[in-house]
Write a protein that holds these residues in place. Structure first.
Motif, PDB file in Angstrom:
ATOM      1  N   ALA A 103       0.943  -1.292   0.190  1.00  0.00           N
ATOM      2  CA  ALA A 103       0.289  -0.047  -0.123  1.00  0.00           C
ATOM      3  C   ALA A 103       0.992   1.092  -0.195  1.00  0.00           C
ATOM      4  O   ALA A 103       1.975   1.825   0.967  1.00  0.00           O
ATOM      5  CB  ALA A 103      -1.107  -0.091   1.283  1.00  0.00           C
ATOM      6  N   GLN A 149       3.940   8.386  -2.570  1.00  0.00           N
ATOM      7  CA  GLN A 149       4.314   7.505  -3.672  1.00  0.00           C
ATOM      8  C   GLN A 149       3.427   7.634  -4.548  1.00  0.00           C
ATOM      9  O   GLN A 149       3.924   7.129  -5.648  1.00  0.00           O
ATOM     10  CB  GLN A 149       4.475   6.025  -2.589  1.00  0.00           C
ATOM     11  N   GLY A 191      15.434   5.812   0.918  1.00  0.00           N
ATOM     12  CA  GLY A 191      14.846   5.484   2.012  1.00  0.00           C
ATOM     13  C   GLY A 191      13.089   5.657   1.917  1.00  0.00           C
ATOM     14  O   GLY A 191      12.504   5.012   2.371  1.00  0.00           O
ATOM     15  N   GLY A 244      11.457   4.575  -0.828  1.00  0.00           N
ATOM     16  CA  GLY A 244      10.733   3.836  -1.130  1.00  0.00           C
ATOM     17  C   GLY A 244      10.422   4.185  -2.987  1.00  0.00           C
ATOM     18  O   GLY A 244       9.503   3.951  -3.738  1.00  0.00           O
ATOM     19  N   LYS A 245      11.088   3.946  -3.451  1.00  0.00           N
ATOM     20  CA  LYS A 245      11.417   4.780  -4.816  1.00  0.00           C
ATOM     21  C   LYS A 245      11.160   3.081  -5.694  1.00  0.00           C
ATOM     22  O   LYS A 245      10.595   3.344  -6.766  1.00  0.00           O
ATOM     23  CB  LYS A 245      13.294   5.267  -5.331  1.00  0.00           C
ATOM     24  N   THR A 246      11.608   2.271  -5.287  1.00  0.00           N
ATOM     25  CA  THR A 246      11.369   0.581  -5.609  1.00  0.00           C
ATOM     26  C   THR A 246      10.193   0.241  -6.283  1.00  0.00           C
ATOM     27  O   THR A 246       9.653   0.076  -6.740  1.00  0.00           O
ATOM     28  CB  THR A 246      12.967  -0.303  -4.991  1.00  0.00           C
ATOM     29  N   ARG A 259      14.157  -8.168  -5.573  1.00  0.00           N
ATOM     30  CA  ARG A 259      13.070  -7.673  -5.400  1.00  0.00           C
ATOM     31  C   ARG A 259      12.114  -7.771  -6.672  1.00  0.00           C
ATOM     32  O   ARG A 259      11.286  -7.833  -6.426  1.00  0.00           O
ATOM     33  CB  ARG A 259      13.066  -6.145  -5.088  1.00  0.00           C
ATOM     34  N   ASP A 271      19.374  -1.798   1.032  1.00  0.00           N
ATOM     35  CA  ASP A 271      18.841  -1.784   1.871  1.00  0.00           C
ATOM     36  C   ASP A 271      18.592  -2.635   3.490  1.00  0.00           C
ATOM     37  O   ASP A 271      17.635  -3.829   3.142  1.00  0.00           O
ATOM     38  CB  ASP A 271      17.452  -1.748   1.348  1.00  0.00           C
ATOM     39  N   ARG A 306      22.381   4.745   4.583  1.00  0.00           N
ATOM     40  CA  ARG A 306      21.823   3.084   4.908  1.00  0.00           C
ATOM     41  C   ARG A 306      21.566   3.818   6.363  1.00  0.00           C
ATOM     42  O   ARG A 306      20.971   1.598   6.688  1.00  0.00           O
ATOM     43  CB  ARG A 306      23.566   2.363   4.256  1.00  0.00           C
ATOM     44  N   ARG A 321      16.971   2.637   8.426  1.00  0.00           N
ATOM     45  CA  ARG A 321      16.311   2.393   7.328  1.00  0.00           C
ATOM     46  C   ARG A 321      14.765   1.689   8.282  1.00  0.00           C
ATOM     47  O   ARG A 321      13.738   1.321   7.291  1.00  0.00           O
ATOM     48  CB  ARG A 321      16.443   1.995   6.213  1.00  0.00           C
TER      49      ARG A 321
HETATM   50  N1  ATP Z   1       4.724   1.512   0.383  1.00  0.00           N
HETATM   51  C1  ATP Z   1       5.317   1.239   1.753  1.00  0.00           C
HETATM   52  N2  ATP Z   1       4.718   0.651   2.826  1.00  0.00           N
HETATM   53  C2  ATP Z   1       5.904   0.120   3.026  1.00  0.00           C
HETATM   54  N3  ATP Z   1       7.112  -0.257   2.677  1.00  0.00           N
HETATM   55  C3  ATP Z   1       7.748   0.373   2.019  1.00  0.00           C
HETATM   56  C4  ATP Z   1       6.170   0.856   1.256  1.00  0.00           C
HETATM   57  N4  ATP Z   1       7.640   1.409   0.292  1.00  0.00           N
HETATM   58  C5  ATP Z   1       8.696   0.724   0.541  1.00  0.00           C
HETATM   59  N5  ATP Z   1       8.297  -0.024   1.188  1.00  0.00           N
HETATM   60  C6  ATP Z   1       9.756  -0.895   1.921  1.00  0.00           C
HETATM   61  O1  ATP Z   1      10.858   0.641   2.099  1.00  0.00           O
HETATM   62  C7  ATP Z   1      12.200  -0.046   2.534  1.00  0.00           C
HETATM   63  C8  ATP Z   1      13.326   1.652   1.317  1.00  0.00           C
HETATM   64  O2  ATP Z   1      12.045   1.313   0.182  1.00  0.00           O
HETATM   65  P1  ATP Z   1      13.203   1.457  -1.250  1.00  0.00           P
HETATM   66  O3  ATP Z   1      14.876   0.563  -0.860  1.00  0.00           O
HETATM   67  O4  ATP Z   1      12.514   1.608  -2.829  1.00  0.00           O
HETATM   68  O5  ATP Z   1      14.565   3.419  -0.936  1.00  0.00           O
HETATM   69  P2  ATP Z   1      14.799   3.637  -1.888  1.00  0.00           P
HETATM   70  O6  ATP Z   1      13.911   5.053  -2.266  1.00  0.00           O
HETATM   71  O7  ATP Z   1      15.402   2.892  -3.242  1.00  0.00           O
HETATM   72  O8  ATP Z   1      16.113   4.326  -1.117  1.00  0.00           O
HETATM   73  P3  ATP Z   1      17.991   4.484  -1.539  1.00  0.00           P
HETATM   74  O9  ATP Z   1      17.791   5.380  -2.486  1.00  0.00           O
HETATM   75  O10 ATP Z   1      18.776   4.674  -0.378  1.00  0.00           O
HETATM   76  O11 ATP Z   1      18.321   3.077  -2.351  1.00  0.00           O
HETATM   77  C9  ATP Z   1      12.375  -1.027   1.557  1.00  0.00           C
HETATM   78  O12 ATP Z   1      13.069  -1.761   2.364  1.00  0.00           O
HETATM   79  C10 ATP Z   1      10.715  -1.325   1.209  1.00  0.00           C
HETATM   80  O13 ATP Z   1      10.375  -2.610   0.960  1.00  0.00           O
END
Ligand code: ATP
Ligand code: ZN
Ligand code: ZN
Length: 822
Positions: free
Chosen positions: A285, A290, A313, A315-317, A350, A644, A681, A684
């Motif tokens: 969710a 996001q 952190g 949640g871009k992925t 992932r 992560d 890092r 998180r």
């Molecule tokens: N909507 C969400 N609800 C709960 N957890 C989430 C959600 N979106 C992402 N996450 C979790 O949050 C953590 C951080 O997300 P992610 O690794 O994508 O960050 P990022 O923006 O890519 O960070 P970075 O640039 O530091 O690598 C991950 O463990 C991911 O599974």
């Protein structure tokens, strides 16, 4: 020959030659065992050939497959009647439309012969391994009486076969005049011609180890018990090679365990593109930031450039994953580019958890066989997600719906050498334009180029999306700056400040994990004599040798980080024989040794290019760390990229200064990015994070900006300086690198070229100057830097013309938009 302006190059790459109706010519790529090159052929009037088609052409005494690249003029040095004719189209539209336009554009912009661009884009021997086949498409009830005997014979042959499908070579052997016959049948739409990639030659087999013991082992050593424990923890089943690596044990030890009946070793089949089974996962969710970002991305129609600026952190992925899912359902594919392969295990896991076997991984470390398999899978046109490093930007995915560049600021997207010196972000922009699909650039610390491009108001098709908070509103970790000058004044001579020592001490007590970032690998950056000051240097390069010792009592080695020359560490100074040699500058090995000395109970994993050399070792080390087999991960640059790990609460930067004082105009930007990423890092997961940044220049603006987490203020200040000096992203740079084993020749060549270039207008020439390290691997290196107003493609002589100015003993690389000035 001069190049057209930058703006027009997309158009210029398209054939706009006025053709006569009767004769046309085409350039084709012949790529068979032993031959790889571009040749010109004549086109028969009845063939409608498009770039990207696979053709068959006469070559020497035989016929070979070839890829149509572009319509062209006949080469001036060949009599037109000597040019042979294309025989046929084997497979129309084999490559996505626009693909060859893209390669041509790269050749032009990066001053590289097209053949060199093709070499980085295509796996070798693509066509040599494929087979042309002919199959029936219609019931042949009508009109066959008008066919020539050869055509009729072929038709009968195909009708007699179950699937109505034969290889062309088989038909050729059976029927005289098969070429004409097939062409005739193709024209009457009775058969079709297609290219079949080779079937997988032989399934690969690999040894697997399975645990069969009862847990009541009594007759084994504690070392052997440890191995069984590792195997048990991983579900009792592992590849032999993986187990050997993780336990640093030998096959003989495993044999013993097998003889005692605790394990079984047997061969099992693996897919060449092997992946572990990964638990399925469901879309999360989204947070409101996001969702907003996702909504903008999914509503885009056609080309657009999107900057997804999300703090570490945030949640871009998850946004990438949810943007891709609907595309796959629409039958489209997505391309995801990532900086380095060390980063990909976690990211690919992932993606696989979400999309299963629709995910392919593509990077230059794949073997030719693996590269080829992945290509074959891509060309099927099935909707899929390709994840890869910079060269994956060439992945020939049909129906591309989205391109994502994750960590877009990372400089490993740029190739320094060999030519083409392309930047995957630049190429991805062109590709997205040609495919008419969106490009998403994601980063917590966007490059200044992207920032300016997306933020400047007069660009259409650009979007700025921000994820300003971490998931679950977790705070960014506080950054504590430690002034190492004061530590010394107050009597602390350790490389760890008291604050960092305290934090390390607490790690185990609190069952938390930490990361220590060190700018350099190895032990010490150089060794010098305390008596006479002599510095031990590489015999082949003008640099000092770095001291390497992996652990106490291990062999002491001096290694050159430029050419990899190694020698054992001398006991006495080679100059004055004094025994007092001293090490300066600390690398990962020295820090790891120092940790063992000061914190013997702390379990440490070293993560740098020395420990991650073998295939799969990144994944192995990170998995061990994630499984809490260590308390601390000690490493270089590699640690900064996308890790992560929720249980990491402490990040320490041993000495930030090595990053701050690099002599190039991007040093501040790069230092800010690296330090922000490594700080990101920490914290998180549920437990709050903490960053300790040790430095001798605590007042430096980069250090201040990192502490306050202020990307925008830092960037605006940095941009003012760039603008004042006309550096990128405002001006453009082109670096000419020249090298030769003869110092005089390379110097005089550099001077001649610089004099030639002096006539180019709107171009400032810096140099020629010797490179910062003049000699590497016994080659002397000179550079000429061209500084241009932005958006201007200089009237630089093309590669061939430039090459002709240079004696054969001198090599030249034209680095367009260079990032590396070494
Ligand atoms: N909507 C969400 N609800 C709960 N957890 C989430 C959600 N979106 C992402 N996450 C979790 O949050 C953590 C951080 O997300 P992610 O690794 O994508 O960050 P990022 O923006 O890519 O960070 P970075 O640039 O530091 O690598 C991950 O463990 C991911 O599974
Ligand atoms: Zn000496
Ligand atoms: Zn060297």
């Amino acid at each position: 020959m001069y190049l057209p302006g930058l703006k027009s190059s997309i158009v210029a790459a398209e054939p706009r030659v006025p053709f006569q109706l009767t004769s046309r010519w085409i350039e084709v790529l012949v790529d068979c065992p032993g031959v790889q090159g571009i040749y010109t052929y004549k086109l028969p009037a009845e063939l409608d050939v498009q770039p990207g088609d696979i053709l068959s052409v006469p070559f020497g005494t035989s016929q070979v497959g070839a890829i149509a690249i572009r319509l062209s003029q006949p080469p001036a040095d060949l009599a037109q009647d000597k040019i042979k004719e294309v025989i046929d189209i084997v497979s129309a539209g084999f490559f996505p439309s626009g693909y060859w336009q893209l390669l041509n554009r790269i050749a032009e912009y990066y001053y590289t012969p097209l053949m060199q661009v093709i070499r980085v884009a295509l796996p070798p021997g693509l066509l040599g391994r494929s087979q042309r086949r002919i199959r029936l498409i219609a019931k042949a009830d009508a009109a066959t009486q008008f066919l020539t005997p050869a055509a009729r014979q072929i038709l009968e042959l195909l009708q007699a076969q179950n699937q109505g499908d034969y290889s062309f070579t088989h038909i050729q052997r059976q029927v005289k005049g098969a070429y004409r016959g097939v062409r005739e049948l193709l024209r009457s739409h009775l058969v079709e011609s297609y290219l079949e990639p080779p079937r997988l030659s032989k399934p690969k087999r690999q040894k697997a180890v399975t645990l069969v013991g009862t847990g009541l082992e009594s007759d084994i050593t504690s070392r052997q018990r440890e191995i069984l424990e590792v195997l048990r923890r991983r579900g009792g089943d592992m590849w032999l090679s993986e187990l050997l690596q993780i336990c640093s044990t030998s096959s003989a030890t495993l044999k013993t365990l097998e003889q005692k009946g605790y394990i079984v070793i047997q061969e099992r089949e693996v897919l060449r593109i092997a992946f572990d089974v990964i638990a399925q996962d469901q879309p999360k969710a989204l947070t409101s930031a996001q969702s907003q970002a996702l909504e903008t991305i999914t509503q885009l129609d056609g080309y657009a450039q999107v900057l997804l600026h999300g703090v570490t952190g945030s949640g871009k992925t998850e946004v990438y994953l949810q943007a891709i899912a609907p595309l796959l359902n629409q039958g489209k594919s997505a391309l995801v580019l990532v900086p380095e392969i060390g980063l990909t295990p976690q990211l690919t896991d992932r993606f696989r958890a979400r999309f299963g076997n629709k995910v392919c991984v593509y990077h230059s470390a794949l073997s030719d066989g693996e590269r080829y398999d992945t290509w074959r899978q891509m060309l099927t046109g099935e909707p899929q997600v390709v994840i890869g490093t910079r060269s994956a930007v060439f992945a020939p995915l049909p129906h591309l719906g989205l391109i994502i560049l994750d960590e877009e600021h990372d400089s490993s997207f740029k190739q320094d050498q060999p030519i083409p010196t392309y930047h995957a972000r630049t190429v991805a922009t062109w590709r997205a334009e040609l495919e008419n699909c969106p490009l998403v650039l994601g980063s917590a610390t966007p490059s200044l180029e992207t920032w300016v491009e997306v933020k400047s108001e007069n660009t259409l098709n650009t979007h700025y999306l921000s994820l300003p908070e971490r998931i679950q509103s977790r705070p960014l970790p506080p950054v504590e700056i430690v002034d190492m000058r004061q530590e010394l004044q107050q009597g602390n001579r350790s490389i760890f400040s008291r604050s960092l020592q305290g934090a390390l001490q607490q790690l185990q007590e609190r069952e938390q994990q930490g990361i220590l970032f060190i700018h350099r690998r190895g032990h010490s950056t150089f060794v010098s004599c305390r008596s006479c000051g002599y510095v031990i240097e590489c015999p082949h390069c003008d640099v000092s040798l770095a001291y390497h010792q992996t652990e106490e009592k291990a062999p002491e080695i001096l290694r050159c980080h430029y050419c990899n020359y190694a020698q054992s560490h001398p006991r006495h100074c080679p100059e004055c024989s004094s025994p007092y040699l001293k090490f300066f500058g600390s690398g990962t090995q020295r820090v790891a040794q120092e940790l063992t000395r000061q914190f013997p109970q702390l379990r440490v994993i070293r993560f740098d290019s020395d420990t991650t050399r073998t295939k799969g070792s990144h994944r192995t080390l990170l998995t061990r760390f994630a499984n809490r087999e260590a308390d601390l991960l000690v490493g270089t640059q590699m640690l900064t990229k996308g890790l992560d790990l929720p249980q990491v609460t402490l990040v320490g930067v041993v000495a930030a200064d090595g990053l701050l004082h690099l002599a190039d105009y991007r040093a501040a930007e790069r230092a800010f990015q690296t330090l922000t990423q490594v700080a990101g890092r920490a914290g998180r997961g549920e437990d709050p994070g903490r960053v300790i940044l040790q430095t001798y220049s605590p007042e430096h603006p980069v250090i201040q900006a990192v502490q306050q987490h202020v990307y925008e203020a830092f960037t605006e200040a940095e941009l003012q300086q760039r603008a004042a000096l006309n550096y990128p992203p405002y001006g453009r740079l082109i670096l000419l690198r020249l090298s030769s084993t003869d110092p005089a020749t390379v110097e005089s060549t550099a001077q001649q070229i610089a004099a030639q270039l002096n006539t180019i207008s709107n171009c400032e020439i810096l140099g020629p100057a010797p490179a910062s390290v003049l000699r590497v691997s016994n080659r002397y290196r000179w550079q000429i830097l061209l500084k241009l107003a932005s958006e201007i493609q200089p009237e630089l002589p093309d590669w061939e013309a430039m090459r002709s100015l240079i004696p054969p003993s001198v090599s030249l690389t034209i680095d367009v938009d260079p990032l590396n000035f070494m």
